[in-house]
Design a protein around this motif. Structure first.
Motif, mmCIF file in Angstrom:
data_model
loop_
_atom_site.group_PDB
_atom_site.id
_atom_site.type_symbol
_atom_site.label_atom_id
_atom_site.label_comp_id
_atom_site.label_asym_id
_atom_site.label_seq_id
_atom_site.Cartn_x
_atom_site.Cartn_y
_atom_site.Cartn_z
ATOM 1 N N VAL A 1 0.847 -1.196 0.000
ATOM 2 C CA VAL A 1 0.000 0.000 0.000
ATOM 3 C C VAL A 1 0.880 1.242 0.000
ATOM 4 C CG1 VAL A 1 -1.767 1.303 1.224
ATOM 5 C CG2 VAL A 1 -1.831 -1.198 1.262
ATOM 6 N N GLU A 2 0.626 2.138 -0.973
ATOM 7 C CA GLU A 2 1.395 3.390 -1.053
ATOM 8 C C GLU A 2 0.558 4.558 -0.560
ATOM 9 O OE1 GLU A 2 2.127 1.683 -5.401
ATOM 10 O OE2 GLU A 2 0.365 2.233 -4.254
ATOM 11 N N SER A 3 1.261 5.656 -0.273
ATOM 12 C CA SER A 3 0.595 6.919 0.046
ATOM 13 C C SER A 3 1.570 8.056 -0.196
ATOM 14 C CB SER A 3 0.110 6.927 1.506
ATOM 15 O OG SER A 3 1.206 6.800 2.384
ATOM 16 N N GLY A 4 1.039 9.270 -0.271
ATOM 17 C CA GLY A 4 1.913 10.428 -0.280
ATOM 18 C C GLY A 4 1.990 11.210 -1.569
ATOM 19 N N SER B 1 5.380 7.105 0.600
ATOM 20 C CA SER B 1 5.548 6.036 1.579
ATOM 21 C C SER B 1 4.883 4.768 1.059
ATOM 22 C CB SER B 1 4.908 6.422 2.912
ATOM 23 O OG SER B 1 5.481 7.599 3.436
ATOM 24 N N CYS B 2 5.431 3.647 1.478
ATOM 25 C CA CYS B 2 4.868 2.356 1.072
ATOM 26 C C CYS B 2 5.123 1.353 2.184
ATOM 27 C CB CYS B 2 5.513 1.890 -0.227
ATOM 28 S SG CYS B 2 5.114 0.199 -0.704
ATOM 29 N N THR C 1 0.192 5.801 -6.836
ATOM 30 C CA THR C 1 -0.158 7.108 -6.288
ATOM 31 C C THR C 1 0.272 8.184 -7.288
ATOM 32 O OG1 THR C 1 0.026 8.572 -4.347
ATOM 33 C CG2 THR C 1 2.007 7.342 -4.956
#
Length: 120
Positions: A5-8, A21-22, A114
């Motif tokens: 799961v990624e974010s940012g 982030s991951c 993302t």
């Protein structure tokens, strides 16, 4: 099995910075390399940076000196990888994907992607 799961991602002006982030979770003991790839509109997915469990990171020539990859392994069930993006350019715009490579079964796990948009 491994989940990624990624974010940012986000929108930033040229010259700006972002941090992606991951987190890979599950049977991460088999993961021996994590990294970031991106897909720019009209192009194939390309390597941005990878970090093996041992050894030096690898960067695409277009991002070397501007992006920095780092990883943290908390235990055998969770690994995190980060990508610091500095001095961003419009050509860095694209969807960024986190990758976790299983060196035992030779499988790749991918996040959902993302979006990074660099625009005035």
């Amino acid at each position: 099995q491994v989940q990624v799961v990624e974010s940012g991602g986000g929108v930033v002006q040229p010259g700006g910075s972002l941090r992606l982030s991951c987190v890979a979770s599950g049977n991460t003991a088999v993961i021996n390399r994590m990294g970031w790839y991106r897909q720019i509109p009209g192009n194939q997915r390309e390597l941005v940076a990878t970090q093996p469990s041992t050894g030096d990171a690898t960067y695409a020539a277009s991002v070397k000196g501007r992006f920095t990859i780092s990883t943290i392994s908390r235990d055998s069930t969770k690994k995190a990888v980060y990508l610091q993006l500095n001095s961003l350019k419009p050509e860095d715009t694209g969807v960024y994907y986190c990758n976790a490579h299983d060196g035992w079964y030779l499988k790749d796990y991918w996040g959902q992607g993302t979006q990074v948009t660099v625009s005035p």
